[in-house]
Design a protein around this motif. Sequence first.
Motif, mmCIF file in Angstrom:
data_model
loop_
_atom_site.group_PDB
_atom_site.id
_atom_site.type_symbol
_atom_site.label_atom_id
_atom_site.label_comp_id
_atom_site.label_asym_id
_atom_site.label_seq_id
_atom_site.Cartn_x
_atom_site.Cartn_y
_atom_site.Cartn_z
ATOM 1 N N LYS A 28 50.400 -7.960 -11.921
ATOM 2 C CA LYS A 28 50.951 -7.169 -10.831
ATOM 3 C C LYS A 28 49.860 -6.987 -9.768
ATOM 4 O O LYS A 28 48.915 -6.236 -9.968
ATOM 5 C CB LYS A 28 51.449 -5.817 -11.342
ATOM 6 C CG LYS A 28 52.675 -5.936 -12.248
ATOM 7 C CD LYS A 28 53.259 -4.576 -12.590
ATOM 8 C CE LYS A 28 54.552 -4.718 -13.383
ATOM 9 N NZ LYS A 28 55.149 -3.407 -13.727
ATOM 10 N N TYR A 29 50.026 -7.698 -8.663
ATOM 11 C CA TYR A 29 49.010 -7.693 -7.609
ATOM 12 C C TYR A 29 49.266 -6.581 -6.594
ATOM 13 O O TYR A 29 50.407 -6.284 -6.247
ATOM 14 C CB TYR A 29 48.986 -9.048 -6.898
ATOM 15 C CG TYR A 29 48.473 -10.168 -7.770
ATOM 16 C CD1 TYR A 29 47.112 -10.332 -7.987
ATOM 17 C CD2 TYR A 29 49.362 -11.046 -8.392
ATOM 18 C CE1 TYR A 29 46.638 -11.353 -8.795
ATOM 19 C CE2 TYR A 29 48.889 -12.077 -9.196
ATOM 20 C CZ TYR A 29 47.526 -12.224 -9.393
ATOM 21 O OH TYR A 29 47.059 -13.229 -10.199
ATOM 22 N N LYS A 30 48.165 -5.985 -6.149
ATOM 23 C CA LYS A 30 48.250 -4.844 -5.235
ATOM 24 C C LYS A 30 47.586 -5.098 -3.879
ATOM 25 O O LYS A 30 47.914 -4.445 -2.900
ATOM 26 C CB LYS A 30 47.608 -3.612 -5.899
ATOM 27 C CG LYS A 30 47.687 -2.321 -5.084
ATOM 28 C CD LYS A 30 49.124 -1.887 -4.821
ATOM 29 C CE LYS A 30 49.174 -0.561 -4.069
ATOM 30 N NZ LYS A 30 50.545 -0.193 -3.706
ATOM 31 N N ARG A 31 46.666 -6.053 -3.819
ATOM 32 C CA ARG A 31 45.890 -6.241 -2.583
ATOM 33 C C ARG A 31 45.573 -7.719 -2.374
ATOM 34 O O ARG A 31 45.376 -8.471 -3.331
ATOM 35 C CB ARG A 31 44.591 -5.429 -2.662
ATOM 36 C CG ARG A 31 43.802 -5.385 -1.369
ATOM 37 C CD ARG A 31 42.613 -4.442 -1.482
ATOM 38 N NE ARG A 31 41.871 -4.375 -0.237
ATOM 39 C CZ ARG A 31 42.165 -3.588 0.777
ATOM 40 N NH1 ARG A 31 43.201 -2.780 0.704
ATOM 41 N NH2 ARG A 31 41.436 -3.580 1.874
ATOM 42 N N ALA A 32 45.526 -8.119 -1.112
ATOM 43 C CA ALA A 32 45.168 -9.499 -0.775
ATOM 44 C C ALA A 32 44.487 -9.507 0.583
ATOM 45 O O ALA A 32 44.528 -8.528 1.328
ATOM 46 C CB ALA A 32 46.403 -10.383 -0.762
ATOM 47 N N GLY A 33 43.861 -10.623 0.873
ATOM 48 C CA GLY A 33 43.192 -10.713 2.162
ATOM 49 C C GLY A 33 42.883 -12.140 2.550
ATOM 50 O O GLY A 33 42.803 -13.035 1.701
ATOM 51 N N VAL A 34 42.735 -12.340 3.858
ATOM 52 C CA VAL A 34 42.332 -13.634 4.412
ATOM 53 C C VAL A 34 41.160 -13.388 5.345
ATOM 54 O O VAL A 34 41.216 -12.498 6.199
ATOM 55 C CB VAL A 34 43.485 -14.304 5.178
ATOM 56 C CG1 VAL A 34 43.012 -15.607 5.816
ATOM 57 C CG2 VAL A 34 44.676 -14.569 4.259
#
Length: 418
Positions: free
Chosen positions: A337-343
């Motif tokens: 269960k993913y909560k955060r991402a970024g590029v």
Amino acid sequence: MYALVDCNNFYASCERAFNPALRNKPIAILSNNDGCVISRSDEAKALKLPMGAPIFKWDSFCKANNILVFSSNYPLYGDMSSRIMKILEQFTPDIEIYSIDESFLEFKGFENHDFKDYGNQIRTRVLKWTGIPTCVGIAPTKALSKVANKIARKFPEQTKGVYVIDSDEKRIKALKWITLEDVWGIGRGLQKRLKAKGCKTAYDFTQLPDDWVRKSFSITAWKLKKDLEGISKIKLDEVEAKRAIATTRSFEYTYSDIDNIKERISTFATSCAEKLRKQGSSCHVIYVVLSSDKHKKDLQQHRASRVVNLPYPTDSSLIISQEAVQSVSHIFKKGIKYKRAGVIVMGLVPTNNHQLQMFEHENPKHKPLMYTIDKLNEKYANYKVKLGSQDLKRTWKMRQERLSPRYTTNINDIIVVK
């Protein structure tokens, strides 16, 4: 002379500017996804609501004390900030926007001005044109203008929101009043070392020998010391192109399906590409990161990243989004269960001046296409033109259950006068 113009409780003041019923009432503003308190009105501070308080723990406290809680309305705050900065530019061309709610102004050739009166003019015009209250600190250096601003904010009855340090007597009195913890530019590490030397106030810091400060600390600490002594060493920062551009966000909910995550990554990548074009840069490297909710210890944790080296520099949303989405597909794990991402885009070079490749290059149709998309979005706002991989209805998906209207940025939220 320098001035620091600081908006009082900026986020709360923006809410009050369009809703007078909120005046003199305790207000708290929440972070992304309605997480924790990031801004409080003076009334909320008096009730001992702490900064950074998680709202799920303090919600009952807010209800019991009639504290009105709002989601962050960043389009409104950003637009109000832009309006205030444009007003400040009317008083001097030399301005450094230090944050969303404060700016440094430098007054060159103002030797015969009454700075107390000029500060009052600044404060009055900003309040009249935007409804946002400010405090103005004026002094011979940037560091001292910060001190003057704190005095104006601390003693509103005596200063009327404006304080000028224009004599050595005022400077010494102010430095003896302000503690090391409240001095702009003195972090915890430097505080600890200065206290070990017996320093408690800013004045104590200025009494240390110059040679010892330069040898024991850094040139930055020495410049700060000279600034506090009234000798200007810290100049206005010039706007420089960023060396890397990042768009990272927490999701409104945890996602365990790849499709939702791909859509978020595509939106983040497009945002980075737009920022690249705005500053006239192209990138060589794309860095994508994906992580689960570290606060939920009972769930399986996973954090991964991937770096993509491009064969040629680009500012195209199509290319950057495509590469970022492919990257997140490689690092995604089922069941998490993913909560955060970024590029993050790195390896930046000027778009109009970089090394060309003989065999690999960007599709020449992308440049006019990106230019047209940017112009349309600038004209009609709210990102009307998007990539097919993005959610066409929303740009940032955040939990905002207590959001106020976007009075100045959404035509549907404009106040109607009856």
